[in-house]
Scaffold this active site. Sequence first.
Site, PDB file in Angstrom:
ATOM      1  N   GLY A  23       3.325   3.630   0.052  1.00 17.03           N
ATOM      2  CA  GLY A  23       4.061   3.151   1.212  1.00 17.03           C
ATOM      3  C   GLY A  23       3.319   2.099   2.021  1.00 17.03           C
ATOM      4  N   HIS A  24       3.995   1.615   3.055  1.00 14.81           N
ATOM      5  CA  HIS A  24       3.450   0.509   3.843  1.00 14.81           C
ATOM      6  C   HIS A  24       2.190   0.906   4.618  1.00 14.81           C
ATOM      7  CE1 HIS A  24       6.715   1.963   6.845  1.00 14.81           C
ATOM      8  NE2 HIS A  24       5.586   2.595   7.092  1.00 14.81           N
ATOM      9  N   ASN A  25       1.285  -0.072   4.746  1.00  9.35           N
ATOM     10  CA  ASN A  25       0.072   0.031   5.553  1.00  9.35           C
ATOM     11  C   ASN A  25      -0.948   1.037   5.037  1.00  9.35           C
ATOM     12  OD1 ASN A  25       2.308  -0.807   7.900  1.00  9.35           O
ATOM     13  ND2 ASN A  25       0.337  -1.867   8.055  1.00  9.35           N
TER      14      ASN A  25
END
Length: 345
Positions: A240-242
Amino acid sequence: MISIEQLATLCEADIQGKNTTEHIYSAADIMHAEQGQVTVLSDAKYKKYLVDCKASACFISPKLIPEQVPEHITLLVCADPEMAFLEAVRLLHPDIEFNKTISDKADIADSASLGHALYIGAFATIGQDSQIGDYSEIHPGVHIGRNVNIGQHCKIYPNAVIYDNTVIGDHVIIHSGAVIAADGFGYKYRNNQHVKVPHVGNVVIADHVEIGANTCIDRGALGSTVIGAGSKIDNLVQLGHNNQVGRNVIICGQSGISGSCVIEDGAILAGSSGIADHVKIGQQAVVMARSGVSQDVKAGTQVWGSPAKDRKVAWKELAALSKLPEVLKAFKALQLRVSKLEQEK
């Protein structure tokens, strides 16, 4: 093909046996190797297979050499037979070398910067202001967006998709169907509807990373999703993001990591691991297969289960649970005895 003597020299092994001139054409495991093949014995539990093995040569450590060795097998004795065998596999089964050409069927933006000695296959697309480093391979059907920076000696296999602004280091391998830097899964619920959170960050992949087929790595919402040097990501993984993935991390197939997690150096996520958002996995920690992690995992520990907990604790609980039918049976018997005693009063 290569002679046993040459193979021993290239793999830094000592020869025990007379048949040094026979040629080896391929490698195989000890249970299936045939004449003309080389195999390896690196674990005592496989020692029994050497007796009936038909291989012409076998990498082996000094401590595993048996008293009797079949006459047709030449031993290649070395301190680390596994690594020597892997070198032999590379020598006997070299990677296919593609002609360093750029297909006239590739769609390359005028502002793209191309290095030296590149292979770019048919129907690959390279967007505006992107850069491809020397000696890299962009296979057919790959899509590379705008302002993407790919380093030297990279291999991007067919139909991989790399979105805008991605940064990729040197010696990176991205397998078919992988999607790098798509939008993260972020929404805010307002007025009975899901409002999409814009993702304007990117993905940064360091040197010597390998990313498996059909794996998806989401871009950061505002900053970067980072994959550290030497990390290896299996097929069918969702990142997922980040997320911040450290160096030399292993993430096995079908694992899913939610947003804004930190996976520190040397950690291992076994198959089908699930990591909740904002979780930290410490250095050298191991998340065992099919575990669901909702809290931080300390460095050097091993966790298992869902919710994941210390491996030893989880296994003790599982062992106790297996005894539950016997406990229930004893409890019912005790209830019956108590009931009879009460009736006799």
